[in-house]
Design an enzyme around this catalytic site. Structure first.
Site, PDB file in Angstrom:
ATOM      1  CD  GLU A   2      23.626 -25.835  21.405  1.00 46.52           C
ATOM      2  OE1 GLU A   2      22.786 -25.044  20.930  1.00 46.52           O
ATOM      3  OE2 GLU A   2      24.454 -26.433  20.723  1.00 46.52           O
ATOM      4  CB  CYS A  36      24.994 -23.556  18.542  1.00 43.97           C
ATOM      5  SG  CYS A  36      26.395 -24.159  19.512  1.00 43.97           S
TER       6      CYS A  36
END
Length: 228
Positions: A2, A36
């Site tokens: 990610e 995030c």
């Protein structure tokens, strides 16, 4: 794997504004914006923008910054001096280009890497704060007039980890969620992380998934047997 995101938070004219404010504070200010999945850009329909901004301003102003061990503190420090300077640079760039700081906008003097919880309005399209991941307690707000415009604004980034959508219209919710170029969508909620669901993005926000059956697949090898 990610690789972060530049999450849009879209509020349509039929949204439950109180719920949208709760979701905005959660999606933006959780961990001081250092996640995030943090909402990075707020796209609000022009008919409800004034109400949304006024309420978000109140909630932002009420946030207490300080050491997490102190009673009543809701926003802690940024990770280091370099990140605090970067957040300050993004805010200054937006203001220089015409954005208006409704709440906050400055580094907090004293020990620790603290930055004021900030709400910016009238943010121009060329402001860096809309195209770069902030990783700090800064909420830039822009407005839109039509659904197609909202989708275009939300997709206007190389990243695609998560998006947040607030609407009471189920047909619109499904239509917009399908059109958004993200691996995850928070529909009328400001947090998406769930161990039972696949976590991950598309475009420049990484490869593969964690969590859910899809996450288990990352640890397996597929064998192909060709038989004559």
């Amino acid at each position: 794997m990610e690789l972060g995101g530049n999450a849009p938070f879209v509020v349509f004219e039929d949204a439950d504004i109180e719920a949208a404010i709760d979701g905005a504070v959660l999606a933006k200010m959780r961990n001081g914006g250092q996640a995030c999945t943090s909402a990075n850009r707020f796209h609000v329909h022009e008919s409800v923008a004034e109400e949304f901004i006024a309420e978000l301003a109140k909630r932002t102003a009420d946030l207490r910054v300080g050491c997490g061990s102190q009673s009543g503190v809701t926003i802690g420090p940024l990770i280091d001096a370099r990140q605090r300077a970067r957040v300050a640079e993004l805010v200054s760039d937006a203001i220089e280009r015409g954005a208006r700081p409704v709440v906050g906008g400055s580094v907090i003097d004293g020990p620790g890497y603290f930055f004021q919880p900030t709400l910016l309005t009238s943010v121009p399209e060329d402001a860096r704060v809309l195209s770069e991941e902030i990783f700090g307690p800064v909420a830039p707000v822009t407005t839109f007039a039509a659904e197609e415009e909202a989708i275009e604004l939300a997709n206007g980034t190389d990243f695609g980890l998560v998006a947040y959508v607030y609407t009471r219209d189920l047909a619109r919710a499904l239509r917009v969620s399908d059109a958004l170029e993200t691996g995850m969508v928070g529909l009328n909620q400001g947090i998406v992380s769930n161990a039972g669901a696949p976590f991950g993005g598309i475009k420049q926000s990484g490869l593969g998934r964690e969590g859910g059956a899809e996450g288990l697949s990352e640890y397996l090898e597929t064998k192909y047997l060709a038989v004559a």
